[in-house]
Write a protein that holds these residues in place. Structure first.
Motif, short mmCIF file in Angstrom:
data_model
loop_
_atom_site.label_atom_id
_atom_site.label_comp_id
_atom_site.label_asym_id
_atom_site.label_seq_id
_atom_site.Cartn_x
_atom_site.Cartn_y
_atom_site.Cartn_z
N MET A 1 0.97 -1.23 -0.22
CA MET A 1 -0.05 0.01 -0.28
C MET A 1 0.93 1.27 0.02
SD MET A 1 -2.21 1.39 3.44
CE MET A 1 -3.71 0.07 3.02
N LYS A 2 1.00 2.25 -1.20
CA LYS A 2 1.54 3.50 -0.77
C LYS A 2 0.18 4.58 -0.39
CE LYS A 2 4.05 3.29 -5.48
NZ LYS A 2 4.24 3.30 -6.54
N VAL A 3 0.99 5.21 0.47
CA VAL A 3 0.33 6.50 1.49
C VAL A 3 1.32 7.62 1.36
CG1 VAL A 3 0.32 7.16 3.93
CG2 VAL A 3 0.41 4.01 3.24
N TYR A 4 0.84 9.07 1.13
CA TYR A 4 0.85 10.06 0.91
C TYR A 4 0.61 10.70 1.79
CZ TYR A 4 1.82 7.48 -3.95
OH TYR A 4 2.03 7.12 -4.45
N ILE A 5 2.35 11.67 2.04
CA ILE A 5 1.56 12.99 3.53
C ILE A 5 2.23 13.91 2.80
CG2 ILE A 5 1.95 13.76 5.70
CD1 ILE A 5 1.23 10.72 5.20
N MET A 6 1.67 15.06 2.76
CA MET A 6 2.31 16.42 2.87
C MET A 6 1.74 17.30 3.90
SD MET A 6 0.09 19.37 0.60
CE MET A 6 -0.84 20.32 1.86
N GLY A 7 3.03 17.62 4.68
CA GLY A 7 3.55 17.91 5.66
C GLY A 7 4.75 17.95 6.69
N SER A 8 5.05 18.55 7.76
CA SER A 8 5.59 18.08 8.25
C SER A 8 5.20 18.41 9.93
CB SER A 8 7.06 18.87 8.07
OG SER A 8 7.01 20.76 8.05
N ILE B 1 -3.39 13.46 4.23
CA ILE B 1 -2.98 11.91 4.20
C ILE B 1 -3.96 11.23 3.10
CG2 ILE B 1 -3.26 9.71 4.70
CD1 ILE B 1 -3.18 11.18 8.24
N ALA B 2 -3.15 10.67 1.73
CA ALA B 2 -3.47 9.81 1.15
C ALA B 2 -2.66 8.57 1.06
CB ALA B 2 -3.39 10.66 -0.58
N PHE B 3 -4.19 7.56 0.74
CA PHE B 3 -3.44 6.34 0.78
C PHE B 3 -4.07 5.63 0.06
CE2 PHE B 3 -5.90 5.96 4.63
CZ PHE B 3 -6.87 4.89 4.44
N ILE C 1 -7.60 6.95 -0.63
CA ILE C 1 -8.21 7.00 0.90
C ILE C 1 -8.71 8.79 1.46
CG2 ILE C 1 -9.36 7.51 2.84
CD1 ILE C 1 -10.05 4.24 2.34
N TRP C 2 -8.45 9.93 1.35
CA TRP C 2 -8.17 11.04 2.00
C TRP C 2 -8.56 11.22 3.01
CZ3 TRP C 2 -4.86 13.91 -1.25
CH2 TRP C 2 -4.35 13.53 -3.17
N LEU C 3 -7.04 12.24 3.42
CA LEU C 3 -7.92 13.08 4.97
C LEU C 3 -6.92 13.60 6.41
CD1 LEU C 3 -7.61 10.35 8.24
CD2 LEU C 3 -7.17 9.60 5.57
N ASN C 4 -7.68 14.55 6.62
CA ASN C 4 -6.36 15.10 6.96
C ASN C 4 -6.15 14.65 8.28
OD1 ASN C 4 -8.02 16.57 9.41
ND2 ASN C 4 -8.74 18.01 7.78
N GLU D 1 -0.01 1.01 7.90
CA GLU D 1 0.82 1.82 7.06
C GLU D 1 0.36 3.03 6.90
OE1 GLU D 1 -0.49 -2.30 5.37
OE2 GLU D 1 -1.04 -0.97 5.75
N VAL D 2 -0.71 3.37 7.32
CA VAL D 2 -0.70 4.64 7.55
C VAL D 2 -0.16 5.57 8.95
CG1 VAL D 2 -2.41 6.71 7.93
CG2 VAL D 2 -2.95 4.60 6.71
N LYS D 3 -0.09 4.59 9.68
CA LYS D 3 0.76 5.51 10.84
C LYS D 3 2.44 5.10 10.53
CE LYS D 3 2.40 4.30 15.89
NZ LYS D 3 1.77 2.60 16.74
N LYS D 4 2.62 4.40 10.46
CA LYS D 4 4.35 3.68 10.10
C LYS D 4 5.01 5.47 9.13
CE LYS D 4 7.86 0.87 7.69
NZ LYS D 4 8.57 -0.98 7.29
N ALA D 5 3.86 5.73 8.27
CA ALA D 5 4.26 6.95 7.25
C ALA D 5 4.31 7.61 7.66
CB ALA D 5 3.15 6.40 5.76
N LEU D 6 3.37 8.22 8.92
CA LEU D 6 3.40 9.13 9.63
C LEU D 6 4.38 9.63 10.47
CD1 LEU D 6 -0.24 9.45 10.73
CD2 LEU D 6 0.76 11.05 8.94
N GLU D 7 5.32 8.26 10.75
CA GLU D 7 5.91 7.90 12.46
C GLU D 7 7.59 8.51 10.87
OE1 GLU D 7 4.58 4.95 15.22
OE2 GLU D 7 6.30 4.36 13.45
N GLU D 8 7.54 7.93 9.86
CA GLU D 8 8.39 8.59 9.17
C GLU D 8 8.29 10.40 8.94
OE1 GLU D 8 8.34 5.87 5.76
OE2 GLU D 8 8.99 4.68 7.12
N LYS D 9 7.48 10.79 8.57
CA LYS D 9 7.13 11.87 7.99
C LYS D 9 7.11 13.11 8.95
CE LYS D 9 7.05 14.35 3.71
NZ LYS D 9 6.33 15.11 3.33
N LEU D 10 6.48 12.34 10.19
CA LEU D 10 6.00 13.99 11.46
C LEU D 10 6.84 12.61 12.52
CD1 LEU D 10 3.36 14.09 9.09
CD2 LEU D 10 3.02 15.88 10.98
N PRO D 11 7.90 13.48 12.79
CA PRO D 11 7.65 11.85 14.12
C PRO D 11 8.13 12.62 15.56
CG PRO D 11 10.02 13.40 12.80
CD PRO D 11 8.93 12.99 11.62
#
Length: 309
Positions: free
Chosen positions: A1-8, A52-54, A82-85, A99-109
């Motif tokens: 599953m690909k997860v995309y994060i915009m922000g920091s 967040i988009a996945f 699926i899109w959400l903030n 996978e969403v949690k993991k992507a957030l941990e990498e992008k917004l530690p």
């Protein structure tokens, strides 16, 4: 599953600190404390500027919708994503794939550590205050970030500095997230916009102007008086705050020509609607210039010309 994060982590801080007009500052230790304060005290609006988009099918989206804890939690589906903030994720995180949690941990530690009750070990920053910036006659607009996957829900974050009357027109576009400078918190001398000339009222449109100046000597006389009144009110504001009048009251005397600054995070479907409405010849010149600037920065999609209300 690909997860995309915009922000920091810093994006959240910038959108919170704009209230104090200190969104350009960077201090990782203070920033982390601020994120913790925002989360603990439920000051949630800055979290809306992280998107967040996945990848997912519509079935998973419908299952998530069925189990949402509140109708206030908004989750969207568009073309396989699926899109959400982040605010909505926090309020229903147990419904989303790991996978969403993991992507957030990498992008917004720092932010995710605080959300999950841990001590932050890292902090993510934006590459720049803005990626692209365009000046207009009454202010400026900067593209901060974008997440483009070719859907109606592609997202963009802008920072805008403009006169109050432009900001209030802008905020009528409700499908998006805003955080703005608050003169409850700041007392520095405000900046003001003065038009180069005073446009005439349009006779065929009760709310519009025409690109023709008011006759002289009235144009010059009125502009002089505007500058006098702005300066007088600025001096009065300064005197009031120096005598400890509350800023939340003193700000009431400042005119609509005063400039403000705000962050705007908006999906493509709403952005194109903004461009359509605000580049129209009937839109006010000042906000029309901003809409044209957005069009220059991110383009305009005309694939769906149906009127969206």
């Amino acid at each position: 599953m690909k997860v995309y994060i915009m922000g920091s982590d810093q994006r959240i801080v910038r959108c919170a600190r704009v209230s104090f007009a200190k969104d350009e500052e960077v201090d990782k230790e203070r920033d982390t404390r601020l994120i913790r304060y925002l989360f603990q005290h439920k000051h949630a609006s800055p979290f809306e500027h992280v998107i967040i988009a996945f990848e997912a099918d519509k079935g998973l989206w419908l299952e998530i919708l069925k189990n949402l804890p509140s109708p206030a939690v908004q989750v969207y589906y568009s073309k396989g994503y699926i899109w959400l903030n982040l605010r909505n994720y926090i309020n229903a995180m147990e419904l989303f794939p790991s996978e969403v949690k993991k992507a957030l941990e990498e992008k917004l530690p720092a932010t995710t550590a605080i959300i999950f009750g841990q001590e932050p070990q890292a902090y993510s920053t934006d590459h720049a205050y803005v990626k692209d910036k365009i000046e207009t006659s009454s202010g400026w607009l900067g593209l901060v970030d974008s997440l483009e996957l070719g859907t109606d829900m592609d997202y963009y974050t802008f920072v805008v500095e403009c006169p109050l009357f432009v900001a209030r027109q802008w905020h009528r576009h409700r499908f998006g997230s805003y955080n703005e400078v608050s003169r409850r918190y700041v007392s520095y001398e405000p900046d003001f916009y003065t038009p180069g000339y005073l446009r005439k009222q349009a006779k065929s449109n009760k709310q519009a102007s025409i690109e023709e100046p008011v006759e002289e000597p009235w144009n010059s006389l009125f502009l002089k008086k505007i500058n006098w009144y702005v300066q007088d009110l600025q001096d009065l504001y300064k005197a009031m705050t120096e005598k400890e009048v509350a800023k939340e009251l003193a700000r009431g005397i400042l005119p609509q020509f005063m400039k403000t600054r705000f962050y705007w995070t908006v999906p493509r479907v709403a952005l194109d609607n903004f461009i359509t409405l605000r580049t129209h010849e009937g839109a006010q010149k000042e906000i029309r210039e901003f809409a044209e600037a957005i069009k220059d920065l991110v383009g305009y999609r005309e694939t769906d010309k149906k009127l969206r209300l």
